[in-house]
Design an enzyme around this catalytic site. Structure first.
Site: not given
Length: 410
Positions: A81, A176
């Site tokens: 991400d 994350e």
């Protein structure tokens, strides 16, 4: 290693932004677009067990090719991400070949200028190839540089049988950037003894210490009434929230702190006259410092509420991650082997603290001591994000060397 650039340019064009307000997991389905591609590419390399689980994690195993039976299982991890701070859609990566040291003006927004005077790490990049976005988006080097480097290293390890190594695990995580990267990792299924997140900054650096981190949510319940008849009755939740924010100590903000200083940082506010919610992140390198800042914030809330006798507020603390140094100090070989791998790549390794966190913070406390090594990413969470092709290639070399060092020293 030449594959690392092509992989990176492909990955950054896939929008994988995570969403801190989402209640789903992963927080955005589009993260699976990259994860599914990674599984296909891993399988094409001959890694048969590569798969995406129901939570959006990619697991894969590079089999051992060493005759030794006592080699610890090593894991390399990066996250797919990108930050919610700046859009990651329609990224147009640009490779500035053999950069000459002049300012780089990003074409889609000429106000975005990458300057050597403002980015001192650029001084080591003259003559190298610099990758940026076009000026209106993130590049996504955080952490797609790490993803590309692990994938390129996997290609080397799967094709060059002269490189002896034990079992190598690969883990790609979602979310994350919104603090949930390891929330649903199956640590037993992963089956690794030690780990390395590839999510660091300058070439040759490794980070064995992170912030300890909590989130705080203040939910304010005011008193609503018609504003034309509000005298002595109205207690506006939005104004209460504003007074709390105005009372925050200026010397405990991210913009006024550095080195080992912690901070209190508001990251989200929403509400109406009757109720409002404030979200904060609290950071410190020690757990005691973390609790002190939370106590200070709670006291500020209470003092503000004194002037609003009919209003109330809830103060909720959520643990996010803890300083991984506490765990890594018990496993010095994780750092020692990384230093040796970097030296073999012609680097002078530097160990430092990171004013942030990585998946390795929580993985360390889940039973996988995990050091963060450089990926070459710079100016992350901004439209001026950049990475050097040569630094990415060097990271691939270090990952391959790490696999060899663990085999040799077993």
């Amino acid at each position: 290693m030449s594959s690392v650039l092509n992989r990176f340019l492909s990955y950054v064009q896939i929008d994988t932004q995570s969403d801190p307000q989402s209640t789903s997991f992963p927080s955005t389905e589009k993260q699976r677009d990259l994860s599914n591609l990674l599984v296909i590419e891993l399988q094409e390399l001959g890694i048969e067990d590569a798969h995406l689980d129901e939570h959006g994690y990619v697991y894969a195993t590079i089999p051992a090719n060493s005759e030794k039976s006592n080699i610890p299982v090593i894991c390399f991890c990066s996250h797919v991400d990108t930050s919610p701070d700046v859009t990651g859609a329609n990224v147009e990566p640009i490779v500035h070949q053999k950069w000459n040291g002049q300012d780089i003006v990003l074409p889609d927004d000429p106000t975005q200028i990458l300057k050597l005077s403002e980015h001192p790490d650029l001084k080591n990049q003259i003559g190298n190839d610099i990758v940026t976005a076009s000026g209106t988006t993130l590049l996504g080097a955080d952490n797609k540089a790490g993803v590309a480097e692990i994938m390129a290293a996997a290609e080397v390890l799967m094709t060059d049988k002269r490189i002896k190594h034990g079992v190598i695990k690969i883990l790609f995580t979602p979310d994350e950037e919104v603090g949930h990267g390891t929330e649903k990792v199956d640590i037993n299924k992963l089956g690794a003894d030690y780990g390395y997140t590839v999510d660091g900054e300058a070439v040759g650096t490794m980070e064995d210490e992170t912030f300890s981190a909590d989130g705080v949510k203040i939910s304010i319940h005011g008193v609503s009434t018609h504003p034309g008849y509000a005298i002595g009755k109205l207690e506006n939740a939005l104004k209460i929230a504003g007074e709390i924010l105005a009372a925050l100590p200026k010397n405990l903000s991210p913009e006024t702190t550095e080195n080992k200083d912690g901070f209190i940082h508001p990251v989200h506010i929403e509400g109406i006259q009757e109720q409002a919610v404030l979200d904060f992140i609290i950071r410190d390198f020690t757990e005691s410092g973390l609790h002190e800042k939370e106590a200070l914030l709670k006291e500020i809330m209470k003092k503000v509420l004194v002037n609003y006798p009919n209003s109330k507020a809830e103060f909720k603390v959520t643990e996010q991650y803890r300083n991984m140094k506490e765990i890594l100090d018990q496993h010095p070989q994780v750092i020692d082997n990384a230093m040796e791998a970097m030296k073999r790549s012609g680097l002078n390794p530097v160990t430092r603290s990171i004013r942030g966190g990585t998946d390795g913070s929580r993985l360390s406390f889940m039973g996988l001591p995990c050091l963060n090594i450089f990926a070459g990413e710079h100016a992350f969470h901004s439209r001026l994000e950049w990475v050097s092709v040569q630094d990415m290639e060097k990271a691939v070399e270090v990952i391959v060397n790490l696999a060899q060092v663990w085999e040799e020293r077993s």
